[in-house]
Write an enzyme that holds these catalytic residues in place. Structure first.
Site, PDB file in Angstrom:
ATOM      1  N   CYS A   1       0.817  -1.227   0.000  1.00 42.06           N
ATOM      2  CA  CYS A   1       0.000   0.000   0.000  1.00 42.06           C
ATOM      3  C   CYS A   1       0.843   1.266   0.000  1.00 42.06           C
ATOM      4  O   CYS A   1       0.353   2.341  -0.350  1.00 42.06           O
ATOM      5  CB  CYS A   1      -0.959   0.006   1.178  1.00 42.06           C
ATOM      6  SG  CYS A   1      -2.117  -1.364   1.089  1.00 42.06           S
TER       7      CYS A   1
ATOM      8  N   HIS B   1      -3.647   7.016   2.095  1.00 38.17           N
ATOM      9  CA  HIS B   1      -3.969   5.758   1.420  1.00 38.17           C
ATOM     10  C   HIS B   1      -5.377   5.357   1.836  1.00 38.17           C
ATOM     11  O   HIS B   1      -5.719   5.401   3.019  1.00 38.17           O
ATOM     12  CB  HIS B   1      -2.948   4.684   1.822  1.00 38.17           C
ATOM     13  CG  HIS B   1      -3.422   3.293   1.520  1.00 38.17           C
ATOM     14  ND1 HIS B   1      -3.874   2.928   0.274  1.00 38.17           N
ATOM     15  CD2 HIS B   1      -3.548   2.192   2.306  1.00 38.17           C
ATOM     16  CE1 HIS B   1      -4.251   1.659   0.298  1.00 38.17           C
ATOM     17  NE2 HIS B   1      -4.069   1.193   1.518  1.00 38.17           N
TER      18      HIS B   1
ATOM     19  N   ASN C   1     -10.321  -0.382  -1.380  1.00 40.95           N
ATOM     20  CA  ASN C   1      -8.885  -0.196  -1.175  1.00 40.95           C
ATOM     21  C   ASN C   1      -8.164  -0.738  -2.411  1.00 40.95           C
ATOM     22  O   ASN C   1      -8.184  -1.940  -2.656  1.00 40.95           O
ATOM     23  CB  ASN C   1      -8.479  -0.952   0.102  1.00 40.95           C
ATOM     24  CG  ASN C   1      -6.988  -0.916   0.376  1.00 40.95           C
ATOM     25  OD1 ASN C   1      -6.182  -0.562  -0.488  1.00 40.95           O
ATOM     26  ND2 ASN C   1      -6.601  -1.306   1.575  1.00 40.95           N
TER      27      ASN C   1
HETATM   28  C1  LIG Z   1     -11.202  -5.753   8.686  1.00 45.02           C
HETATM   29  C2  LIG Z   1     -11.958  -4.821   9.598  1.00 45.02           C
HETATM   30  C3  LIG Z   1     -12.909  -3.967   8.758  1.00 45.02           C
HETATM   31  C4  LIG Z   1     -12.770  -5.638  10.604  1.00 45.02           C
HETATM   32  O1  LIG Z   1     -13.434  -4.761  11.457  1.00 45.02           O
HETATM   33  P1  LIG Z   1     -13.521  -5.100  12.992  1.00 45.02           P
HETATM   34  O2  LIG Z   1     -14.245  -3.968  13.591  1.00 45.02           O
HETATM   35  O3  LIG Z   1     -12.146  -5.409  13.478  1.00 45.02           O
HETATM   36  O4  LIG Z   1     -14.367  -6.365  12.976  1.00 45.02           O
HETATM   37  P2  LIG Z   1     -15.208  -6.891  14.205  1.00 45.02           P
HETATM   38  O5  LIG Z   1     -14.279  -7.418  15.218  1.00 45.02           O
HETATM   39  O6  LIG Z   1     -16.164  -5.880  14.663  1.00 45.02           O
HETATM   40  O7  LIG Z   1     -16.023  -8.017  13.542  1.00 45.02           O
HETATM   41  C5  LIG Z   1     -15.457  -9.179  13.258  1.00 45.02           C
HETATM   42  C6  LIG Z   1     -16.636 -10.110  13.033  1.00 45.02           C
HETATM   43  O8  LIG Z   1     -17.154  -9.829  11.742  1.00 45.02           O
HETATM   44  C7  LIG Z   1     -17.087 -10.996  10.946  1.00 45.02           C
HETATM   45  N1  LIG Z   1     -16.739 -10.595   9.591  1.00 45.02           N
HETATM   46  C8  LIG Z   1     -15.516 -10.456   9.042  1.00 45.02           C
HETATM   47  N2  LIG Z   1     -15.629 -10.058   7.780  1.00 45.02           N
HETATM   48  C9  LIG Z   1     -16.938  -9.934   7.518  1.00 45.02           C
HETATM   49  C10 LIG Z   1     -17.657  -9.565   6.382  1.00 45.02           C
HETATM   50  N3  LIG Z   1     -17.053  -9.212   5.235  1.00 45.02           N
HETATM   51  N4  LIG Z   1     -18.995  -9.560   6.445  1.00 45.02           N
HETATM   52  C11 LIG Z   1     -19.646  -9.887   7.572  1.00 45.02           C
HETATM   53  N5  LIG Z   1     -19.009 -10.266   8.697  1.00 45.02           N
HETATM   54  C12 LIG Z   1     -17.658 -10.276   8.666  1.00 45.02           C
HETATM   55  C13 LIG Z   1     -16.007 -11.834  11.582  1.00 45.02           C
HETATM   56  O9  LIG Z   1     -16.166 -13.192  11.268  1.00 45.02           O
HETATM   57  C14 LIG Z   1     -16.229 -11.544  13.056  1.00 45.02           C
HETATM   58  O10 LIG Z   1     -17.312 -12.306  13.495  1.00 45.02           O
HETATM   59  P3  LIG Z   1     -17.352 -12.900  15.019  1.00 45.02           P
HETATM   60  O11 LIG Z   1     -17.308 -11.706  15.901  1.00 45.02           O
HETATM   61  O12 LIG Z   1     -18.642 -13.631  15.049  1.00 45.02           O
HETATM   62  O13 LIG Z   1     -16.147 -13.758  15.130  1.00 45.02           O
HETATM   63  C15 LIG Z   1     -11.015  -3.880  10.386  1.00 45.02           C
HETATM   64  O14 LIG Z   1     -10.275  -4.623  11.306  1.00 45.02           O
HETATM   65  C16 LIG Z   1     -10.080  -3.143   9.493  1.00 45.02           C
HETATM   66  O15 LIG Z   1     -10.484  -2.316   8.690  1.00 45.02           O
HETATM   67  N6  LIG Z   1      -8.746  -3.351   9.610  1.00 45.02           N
HETATM   68  C17 LIG Z   1      -7.791  -2.730   8.749  1.00 45.02           C
HETATM   69  C18 LIG Z   1      -7.827  -3.414   7.422  1.00 45.02           C
HETATM   70  C19 LIG Z   1      -7.026  -2.705   6.387  1.00 45.02           C
HETATM   71  O16 LIG Z   1      -7.113  -1.515   6.267  1.00 45.02           O
HETATM   72  N7  LIG Z   1      -6.278  -3.464   5.621  1.00 45.02           N
HETATM   73  C20 LIG Z   1      -5.517  -2.961   4.563  1.00 45.02           C
HETATM   74  C21 LIG Z   1      -4.370  -2.200   5.106  1.00 45.02           C
HETATM   75  S1  LIG Z   1      -3.541  -1.352   3.877  1.00 45.02           S
END
Ligand SMILES: CC(C)(COP(=O)(O)OP(=O)(O)OC[C@H]1O[C@@H](n2cnc3c(N)ncnc32)[C@H](O)[C@@H]1OP(=O)(O)O)[C@@H](O)C(=O)NCCC(=O)NCCS
Length: 333
Positions: A114, A260, A290
């Site tokens: 990224c 980004h 992204n």
């Molecule tokens: C990935 C991300 C959106 C997840 O958000 P989060 O708030 O941490 O997620 P939560 O902990 O609230 O939720 C996780 C739950 O959602 C579920 N889940 C994951 N992806 C899902 C999706 N696409 N749709 C529905 N549910 C989903 C998981 O299985 C988990 O369920 P559980 O609680 O029953 O185990 C967040 O962590 C994030 O944006 N991280 C940075 C990612 C990023 O920017 N990556 C690129 C970097 S350059």
């Protein structure tokens, strides 16, 4: 004369196919609500089968060259950033060179995920300031959609990414320090390599591809989203602060910040930590998802073409991604 680098042209290209959250609901276990609440994304573009990063990068490069009133013959060097090359090797730099019909110039691939665009811009800036090259094409292109895990195991990542490309043309500034890249700052911490990574192809494994690769789905990217999030919202502001202090500037001096586009919640938190008004922060992730290395040059081109970025503005770029890597660049536009 103290040579400085100026961006003389920009271009962006995304494949025509738009995939909304509602389209994803039909092929995987997710909801529009979950995606919008967690990331701010509503749609992204996907490349068709047979179209890779090179093809998208080529289109963006053509547009950037046209914008810079240049021809492929004028280009002295190419720097291409991608984490999704068409082939494991060679990189897309030489493929874009051939596609454009350039002379037998050097072409370098950057693998900083990224942060790829800012890393590439920094390398271009060094070459220009050293007087080595006079016209460098910097291109970032990604097709991630062909290798995402749409099952429950990979849905956290699958909903975030989109395909696209952006390119800029870098040249020596003809008006001294005005309208030029003021600085670039690059950082990395490989201790976090596994937090956001793709294990295979893997040269440490013999054979690199095996039945286990497929059984365990080791060819898909994986991440620990929470750790990525926590680090991103710390590191991007740090990179911006490094840029500000190196140039004797304050956040009030910044006209426009292009972070980004990883996740809209990350961008908003970065803005809050930096105490920069959200109106000064470019946020187009809603429409593109992204797009990894391509997100900044896509947002840059869009900001110019929509009149958001104006001559004389102080532009700040910052990125964070797999590696971990993080970076910033300040440009007097
Ligand atoms: C990935 C991300 C959106 C997840 O958000 P989060 O708030 O941490 O997620 P939560 O902990 O609230 O939720 C996780 C739950 O959602 C579920 N889940 C994951 N992806 C899902 C999706 N696409 N749709 C529905 N549910 C989903 C998981 O299985 C988990 O369920 P559980 O609680 O029953 O185990 C967040 O962590 C994030 O944006 N991280 C940075 C990612 C990023 O920017 N990556 C690129 C970097 S350059």
């Amino acid at each position: 004369m103290n040579m400085k680098t100026v961006i003389t042209g920009t271009g962006r290209y995304v494949p025509p196919k738009v995939v909304t959250n509602f389209d994803l609901e039909k092929i995987m276990n997710t909801t529009d609500d979950w995606i919008v609440q967690r990331s701010g994304i509503r749609a992204r573009h996907y490349a068709e089968d047979g179209v890779g990063s090179m093809a998208l990068g080529l289109e963006a490069s053509r547009l950037a060259l046209e914008d810079a009133r240049s021809t492929p013959d004028d280009v002295d060097f190419i720097i291409a950033a991608t984490l999704s090359p068409d082939q494991y090797f060679p990189g897309i730099g030489v493929q874009i060179q051939a596609g454009l019909g350039c002379r037998t110039i050097g072409a370098l691939d950057i693998r900083a995920q990224c942060c790829g665009f800012i890393y590439a811009l920094s390398v271009a800036d060094q070459f220009i300031r050293a007087g080595t090259y006079r016209k460098i094409l910097v291109v970032a292109a990604e097709v991630q959609s062909h290798n995402l895990d749409y099952s429950d195991e990979g849905r956290d990542m699958a909903v975030l990414f989109g395909d696209g490309a952006g390119a800029v043309v870098c040249e020596p500034s003809t008006n001294g320090e005005g309208h030029s890249i003021l600085s670039t700052h690059l950082f990395g911490d490989g201790r976090f390599a596994k937090v956001l990574s793709m294990e295979t192809p893997n040269s440490a494994k013999n054979p690199s591809f095996s039945a286990e690769t497929f059984e365990k789905k080791l060819y898909y990217p994986r991440m620990d989203g929470k750790r990525v999030f926590i680090n991103a919202v710390e590191r991007m502001p740090e990179a911006v602060q490094a840029a500000l202090s190196a140039n004797g500037l304050t956040i009030e001096d910044v006209s426009l910040l292009i972070p980004h586009q990883a996740n809209d919640r990350i961008s908003l938190m970065v803005a809050q930590k930096l105490r920069i008004p959200v109106e000064k922060v470019v946020r187009n992730i809603e429409r593109y998802g992204n797009t990894t290395a391509a997100s900044i040059p896509i947002a840059l081109d869009e900001s110019i073409k929509t009149g958001l970025l104006k001559s004389g503005d102080l532009l700040m770029l910052t990125a964070f991604g797999s590696g971990f890597t993080w970076a910033s660049a300040v440009i007097r536009w």
